[in-house]
Write a protein that holds these residues in place. Sequence first.
Motif, PDB file in Angstrom:
ATOM      1  N   TYR A 163      -9.012  -0.620 -14.163  1.00  0.00           N
ATOM      2  CA  TYR A 163      -8.408  -0.418 -12.846  1.00  0.00           C
ATOM      3  C   TYR A 163      -7.565  -1.619 -12.453  1.00  0.00           C
ATOM      4  O   TYR A 163      -7.943  -2.764 -12.701  1.00  0.00           O
ATOM      5  CB  TYR A 163      -9.493  -0.208 -11.783  1.00  0.00           C
ATOM      6  N   LYS A 164      -6.437  -1.344 -11.803  1.00  0.00           N
ATOM      7  CA  LYS A 164      -5.613  -2.417 -11.255  1.00  0.00           C
ATOM      8  C   LYS A 164      -4.919  -1.916  -9.992  1.00  0.00           C
ATOM      9  O   LYS A 164      -4.420  -0.796  -9.945  1.00  0.00           O
ATOM     10  CB  LYS A 164      -4.553  -2.842 -12.286  1.00  0.00           C
ATOM     11  N   HIS A 165      -4.933  -2.782  -8.959  1.00  0.00           N
ATOM     12  CA  HIS A 165      -4.165  -2.453  -7.758  1.00  0.00           C
ATOM     13  C   HIS A 165      -2.761  -3.017  -7.920  1.00  0.00           C
ATOM     14  O   HIS A 165      -2.586  -4.080  -8.492  1.00  0.00           O
ATOM     15  CB  HIS A 165      -4.834  -3.023  -6.504  1.00  0.00           C
ATOM     16  N   ARG A 166      -1.786  -2.295  -7.403  1.00  0.00           N
ATOM     17  CA  ARG A 166      -0.390  -2.685  -7.572  1.00  0.00           C
ATOM     18  C   ARG A 166      -0.098  -4.087  -7.034  1.00  0.00           C
ATOM     19  O   ARG A 166       0.773  -4.789  -7.539  1.00  0.00           O
ATOM     20  CB  ARG A 166       0.502  -1.636  -6.898  1.00  0.00           C
ATOM     21  N   ARG A 167      -0.865  -4.501  -6.023  1.00  0.00           N
ATOM     22  CA  ARG A 167      -0.624  -5.827  -5.442  1.00  0.00           C
ATOM     23  C   ARG A 167      -1.314  -6.943  -6.222  1.00  0.00           C
ATOM     24  O   ARG A 167      -0.978  -8.108  -6.056  1.00  0.00           O
ATOM     25  CB  ARG A 167      -1.172  -5.895  -4.001  1.00  0.00           C
ATOM     26  N   ALA A 194      10.518  -0.357   4.481  1.00  0.00           N
ATOM     27  CA  ALA A 194       9.196  -0.579   3.881  1.00  0.00           C
ATOM     28  C   ALA A 194       9.337  -1.228   2.508  1.00  0.00           C
ATOM     29  O   ALA A 194       8.546  -2.097   2.131  1.00  0.00           O
ATOM     30  CB  ALA A 194       8.436   0.744   3.764  1.00  0.00           C
ATOM     31  N   ILE A 195      10.357  -0.825   1.777  1.00  0.00           N
ATOM     32  CA  ILE A 195      10.584  -1.413   0.452  1.00  0.00           C
ATOM     33  C   ILE A 195      11.085  -2.852   0.580  1.00  0.00           C
ATOM     34  O   ILE A 195      10.649  -3.735  -0.164  1.00  0.00           O
ATOM     35  CB  ILE A 195      11.590  -0.566  -0.358  1.00  0.00           C
ATOM     36  N   GLU A 196      11.999  -3.101   1.524  1.00  0.00           N
ATOM     37  CA  GLU A 196      12.461  -4.480   1.724  1.00  0.00           C
ATOM     38  C   GLU A 196      11.277  -5.404   1.979  1.00  0.00           C
ATOM     39  O   GLU A 196      11.256  -6.546   1.545  1.00  0.00           O
ATOM     40  CB  GLU A 196      13.446  -4.552   2.902  1.00  0.00           C
ATOM     41  N   GLN A 197      10.286  -4.881   2.670  1.00  0.00           N
ATOM     42  CA  GLN A 197       9.133  -5.718   3.012  1.00  0.00           C
ATOM     43  C   GLN A 197       8.085  -5.750   1.906  1.00  0.00           C
ATOM     44  O   GLN A 197       7.276  -6.684   1.857  1.00  0.00           O
ATOM     45  CB  GLN A 197       8.499  -5.177   4.305  1.00  0.00           C
ATOM     46  N   LEU A 202       1.751   3.039   9.405  1.00  0.00           N
ATOM     47  CA  LEU A 202       2.638   2.950   8.234  1.00  0.00           C
ATOM     48  C   LEU A 202       2.289   1.744   7.372  1.00  0.00           C
ATOM     49  O   LEU A 202       2.699   1.658   6.214  1.00  0.00           O
ATOM     50  CB  LEU A 202       4.105   2.852   8.681  1.00  0.00           C
ATOM     51  N   GLY A 203       1.527   0.794   7.944  1.00  0.00           N
ATOM     52  CA  GLY A 203       1.137  -0.388   7.187  1.00  0.00           C
ATOM     53  C   GLY A 203       2.258  -1.406   7.075  1.00  0.00           C
ATOM     54  O   GLY A 203       2.335  -2.144   6.089  1.00  0.00           O
ATOM     55  N   LEU A 204       3.118  -1.456   8.094  1.00  0.00           N
ATOM     56  CA  LEU A 204       4.262  -2.363   8.042  1.00  0.00           C
ATOM     57  C   LEU A 204       4.092  -3.514   9.034  1.00  0.00           C
ATOM     58  O   LEU A 204       3.463  -3.356  10.079  1.00  0.00           O
ATOM     59  CB  LEU A 204       5.547  -1.590   8.364  1.00  0.00           C
ATOM     60  N   TYR A 246       8.715  -6.182 -10.282  1.00  0.00           N
ATOM     61  CA  TYR A 246       8.486  -4.966 -11.073  1.00  0.00           C
ATOM     62  C   TYR A 246       8.836  -3.687 -10.324  1.00  0.00           C
ATOM     63  O   TYR A 246       8.869  -2.620 -10.905  1.00  0.00           O
ATOM     64  CB  TYR A 246       7.035  -4.914 -11.552  1.00  0.00           C
ATOM     65  N   GLY A 247       9.040  -3.809  -9.034  1.00  0.00           N
ATOM     66  CA  GLY A 247       9.404  -2.610  -8.293  1.00  0.00           C
ATOM     67  C   GLY A 247       8.806  -2.565  -6.902  1.00  0.00           C
ATOM     68  O   GLY A 247       8.522  -3.605  -6.297  1.00  0.00           O
ATOM     69  N   ILE A 248       8.601  -1.333  -6.451  1.00  0.00           N
ATOM     70  CA  ILE A 248       8.110  -1.100  -5.090  1.00  0.00           C
ATOM     71  C   ILE A 248       6.593  -1.308  -5.041  1.00  0.00           C
ATOM     72  O   ILE A 248       5.892  -1.047  -6.017  1.00  0.00           O
ATOM     73  CB  ILE A 248       8.448   0.347  -4.661  1.00  0.00           C
ATOM     74  N   ILE A 249       6.097  -1.792  -3.898  1.00  0.00           N
ATOM     75  CA  ILE A 249       4.646  -1.832  -3.665  1.00  0.00           C
ATOM     76  C   ILE A 249       4.399  -1.065  -2.372  1.00  0.00           C
ATOM     77  O   ILE A 249       4.504  -1.614  -1.278  1.00  0.00           O
ATOM     78  CB  ILE A 249       4.152  -3.283  -3.505  1.00  0.00           C
ATOM     79  N   TRP A 250       4.104   0.216  -2.485  1.00  0.00           N
ATOM     80  CA  TRP A 250       3.984   1.028  -1.268  1.00  0.00           C
ATOM     81  C   TRP A 250       2.736   0.690  -0.476  1.00  0.00           C
ATOM     82  O   TRP A 250       1.650   0.567  -1.053  1.00  0.00           O
ATOM     83  CB  TRP A 250       3.918   2.527  -1.614  1.00  0.00           C
ATOM     84  N   PRO A 251       2.878   0.597   0.848  1.00  0.00           N
ATOM     85  CA  PRO A 251       1.673   0.685   1.680  1.00  0.00           C
ATOM     86  C   PRO A 251       1.019   2.032   1.373  1.00  0.00           C
ATOM     87  O   PRO A 251       1.716   3.034   1.202  1.00  0.00           O
ATOM     88  CB  PRO A 251       2.219   0.663   3.111  1.00  0.00           C
ATOM     89  N   GLN A 252      -0.289   2.045   1.286  1.00  0.00           N
ATOM     90  CA  GLN A 252      -0.965   3.256   0.816  1.00  0.00           C
ATOM     91  C   GLN A 252      -0.612   4.507   1.629  1.00  0.00           C
ATOM     92  O   GLN A 252      -0.507   5.601   1.091  1.00  0.00           O
ATOM     93  CB  GLN A 252      -2.477   3.038   0.827  1.00  0.00           C
ATOM     94  N   ALA A 253      -0.409   4.318   2.947  1.00  0.00           N
ATOM     95  CA  ALA A 253      -0.188   5.468   3.834  1.00  0.00           C
ATOM     96  C   ALA A 253       1.084   6.238   3.500  1.00  0.00           C
ATOM     97  O   ALA A 253       1.202   7.408   3.859  1.00  0.00           O
ATOM     98  CB  ALA A 253      -0.133   5.004   5.290  1.00  0.00           C
ATOM     99  N   ILE A 254       2.035   5.599   2.825  1.00  0.00           N
ATOM    100  CA  ILE A 254       3.288   6.305   2.555  1.00  0.00           C
ATOM    101  C   ILE A 254       3.640   6.333   1.066  1.00  0.00           C
ATOM    102  O   ILE A 254       4.772   6.653   0.695  1.00  0.00           O
ATOM    103  CB  ILE A 254       4.464   5.716   3.375  1.00  0.00           C
TER     104      ILE A 254
END
Lengths: 575, 575
Positions: free
Chosen positions: B547-551, B456-459, B190-192, B464-472
């Motif tokens: 290109y830009k990565h969310r992180r 996952a969002i808390e972490q 999950l990348g957590l 600007y918002g959510i930064i999802w781990p790529q897997a989810i």
Amino acid sequence: MRTTNYLVATLRETPSDAELISHQLMLRAGLIRKLASSAGLYSWLPTGLKVLRKVEAIVRDEMNKVGAQEMLMPMVQPADLWEESGRWQEYGDELLRLQDRHNREFCLGPTHEEVITAIIRDDVRSYKQLPCSFYQIQTKFRDERRPRFGVMRAREFLMKDAYSFHVDSDSLNETYEKMYQAYCNIFDRLGLTYRAVIADTGSIGGSASHEFHVLADSGEDAIAFSDGSDYAANVEKAETLAPQQSRPEASKSLEKVETPKMKSIEQLTKHLEVSANQTLKTLLVEGVTEEHPVVALCLRGDHELNTIKAEKHALVAAPLTMINDDKISQIAGCNSGSVGPVGLDIPVLVDRDASVMADFICGANETDYHFTGANWDRDANLMEVIDLRNIVEGDASPDGKGKLTIKRGIEVGHIFQLGSKYSESMGANVLNESGKAATLEMGCYGIGISRIVAAAIEQNHDDYGIIWPQAIAPFTVAIVPMNMKRSHRVKEAAEQLYQQLQENGVEVILDDRKERPGVMFADMELMGVPHRIVISDKGIDAGTYEYKHRRDNEKVDIEQQNVLNFIMEKLQTAQ
Amino acid sequence: MRTTNYLVATLRETPSDAELISHQLMLRAGLIRKLASSAGLYSWLPTGLKVLRKVEAIVRDEMNKVGAQEMLMPMVQPADLWEESGRWQEYGDELLRLQDRHNREFCLGPTHEEVITAIIRDDVRSYKQLPCSFYQIQTKFRDERRPRFGVMRAREFLMKDAYSFHVDSDSLNETYEKMYQAYCNIFDRLGLTYRAVIADTGSIGGSASHEFHVLADSGEDAIAFSDGSDYAANVEKAETLAPQQSRPEASKSLEKVETPKMKSIEQLTKHLEVSANQTLKTLLVEGVTEEHPVVALCLRGDHELNTIKAEKHALVAAPLTMINDDKISQIAGCNSGSVGPVGLDIPVLVDRDASVMADFICGANETDYHFTGANWDRDANLMEVIDLRNIVEGDASPDGKGKLTIKRGIEVGHIFQLGSKYSESMGANVLNESGKAATLEMGCYGIGISRIVAAAIEQNHDDYGIIWPQAIAPFTVAIVPMNMKRSHRVKEAAEQLYQQLQENGVEVILDDRKERPGVMFADMELMGVPHRIVISDKGIDAGTYEYKHRRDNEKVDIEQQNVLNFIMEKLQTAQ
């Protein structure tokens, strides 16, 4: 999967409380278990769930293909929403109502029109976001009065319900057509014989509705369909065409004959030595207007009244209500067996086929007397000719192509143009192109996922068990090794083939239980695995494995080195 | 997916009733919607459901890998089953009880120990079928008194619950270890950032239990973990080691000092100009035996009592109950602020750290007086030294490796050795190897699927918002075309890349809404899409896409012809 690590859970005995074959086989093949003493609540064991998930996946895929977006709504729904739509009061006892710890009222959702409408009214505000469709695959609850037939009529069941939203009815029609096609694709891919059937829109209103039925002798519904076209309809809904021949000229004169104590068409035809299609039956029902409190319905003696059709006439009260004997006597001056249209001073609605009769036999409005040689116009007024009867086998198809056949079906899907029923009562509007508020048009589209599993079995089984269509089989290939306990060669060969098939993505079950061959064969047949490979010492000596398809009787010997290719090809081509 | 055919449903404003950041962002990013006025009931909109399904898929995959078999049990459960286990009475108001149309009692299942035990007792009869594990991924209901924090503490939620069955505890241990590892695999995938935490087995008994916590500042639980090993435990559960130094010799004599109206350690240390770790606090609690109705608990002034640890002592009543002022006065002859161990004639239980104090300050058992220079043995009896306090940051890790740090965590999983609690009360036996009936040993293993999404969002979020781990992530790549409305080149380029990515199986979202760039950027950032490609006329002129990565903060220009390879590689390597 290896049977030693798997809950096979087959039963030799047929459970005594299962009437329907699919219910029996689902229990016997280890697909489901009833939850303790609770009727209509079932657990899906691993084998059952595999099938359920395959049906679900096909449904999901076809929904995605038509651009429907998946979401997931709560199962527990608050009463306030159902009060907005008016269904909190309307919906019967099938709606299970409950209270939370703060005594607030909720229900277990049997359907989600209210919830989706509430979401869309907040989140979709402009015609630019339309049309849009949403679906969910979710456990639903319906508190059936008498749950029965296993998952066919359970209380908790898995459904796909979809809802579409539109700025006008043209757009609704367009999506409806797409959904219709998606449903056809679903049932095609499931490998089931089905019919899309024109359905009655009932009290909800709305302009179009189709039911999807899986054909099976045990089906609850009778379906009429054409042998010359795609036409199919519920028997109650199928229209009868106007007869092609016109009414013959009257050739006999009206004569009154005595028919003592004869109240049925059967007694009458026997007594007068005529066939039923020469007689006319006349039914007196309640009217809807003050001017015409009673209306007469006339049909040919061999035809059956279709109440739904009768109720649609502006003069007829719905629900259809026969008037009582006292009133019959007041109106017609006789008992119910002798009523006829001659001299009757009330509206007479005549079925199409009855309207082309000549020289017919009918009640004389005098107890124990009938007329022979009666004719319309000359002897009796015919107010209006309408479609009043149920169709029968052999009738011409309403679309003019072919003749109608009647078969039984299991309803597994239903699509419906709801119109503005929910959007209006719940105030779901969007701004249209001219910037004005427009009430949303809605469609809804249901499929009973768990019901499909049972229907597939009703359509596909034999004395030995289930015969799964390949697309929804829990396993597609079974490897049954003989004497694996003692024969190292057999064990090795079985393990090798098992591994090869798994590497090729095949859902294979290896029966490594070291049971007697009879037990293994019986279990794999009961579970309905489509392709079976038997590996034995004898076979290995000859360099072959034995193959059999679940639908076939004959077994085939396959060269050992070709077996993988052989199976992969079978999986490609078989249904 | 194209945003024009998709319910983006982002909100600019932060909803006023959402306190927790994950709750705010799930609403704002269009993941969930609250169901009308019903607290704790949420619909999962398309974006939210995509994430939920990804979490579900990873959990399912890891369960399958350890040989657990998926099944599906009913959500509605009959009271009789819960009466068999004794929980119908035991379980509190969180169990939503309801009646069907025939007034039979049911509940909405918050957990399924009873149902699975009933199935297994019928279908598993021999040790040969053991061990076996089953799981389901299913909607559960818990009637929370105060549902809050969005899906973090909702009433309806999605859970994976697994149950294992064994002929003995060795086998249970073995499966427990496998499940532990499967859980680690799940959270890794999950990348957590998470910790497996030793948990209190509480009143259920059973020998081992671990909680899995996603680390986040907003977590409800405090977790102590070592910087030198894998050790992690709930703060309440973490053991404090015996101090390494031994008790110094007494160097002062016992002196009584006046401490007028001082009842707290803070007042005392200020008045006497000493630090809290030189003082001793003494708490009088109810005892469990007739001989010792009151027991004294002594801790260093700067330490906190751990009630769970205290309750475990044989002399201490559980739940831990402080005695009232009247009783304190009876026993110690003073008010609660001046109690101390000197001359106290009741059992005195002393915390490990307090037991190595010398020349300490403690109450003098005389209101408004304390002793200084007090010493164990010489001045006060010390009945027994035990672990009585909460650990603090910097304590040595109980496994002897490293020091403890305290962080906050969100509990998202719990595994548990149940032993025979349910199998015994419900009579679930198998025949063991010697042909005798043996009570099944059970384990249970839960994961909160919907809770993981919030955790996952808390972490993983920023302003600007959510930064999802790529897997989810709901989508892994966003294409944002500039001025697509007017620029045919941009439109064409965007469509082409969209198609290429789709053909490569990438879950891509193309923002074709023709909104202003700011709106599109904000939405894609709010939704947390990991990879973003911007296509503009200016870029096309230069032969590049941005290109830009969310992180990341920096943007990179990618040669147009390399962009597909670039993204495919990013997707392979990024987290």
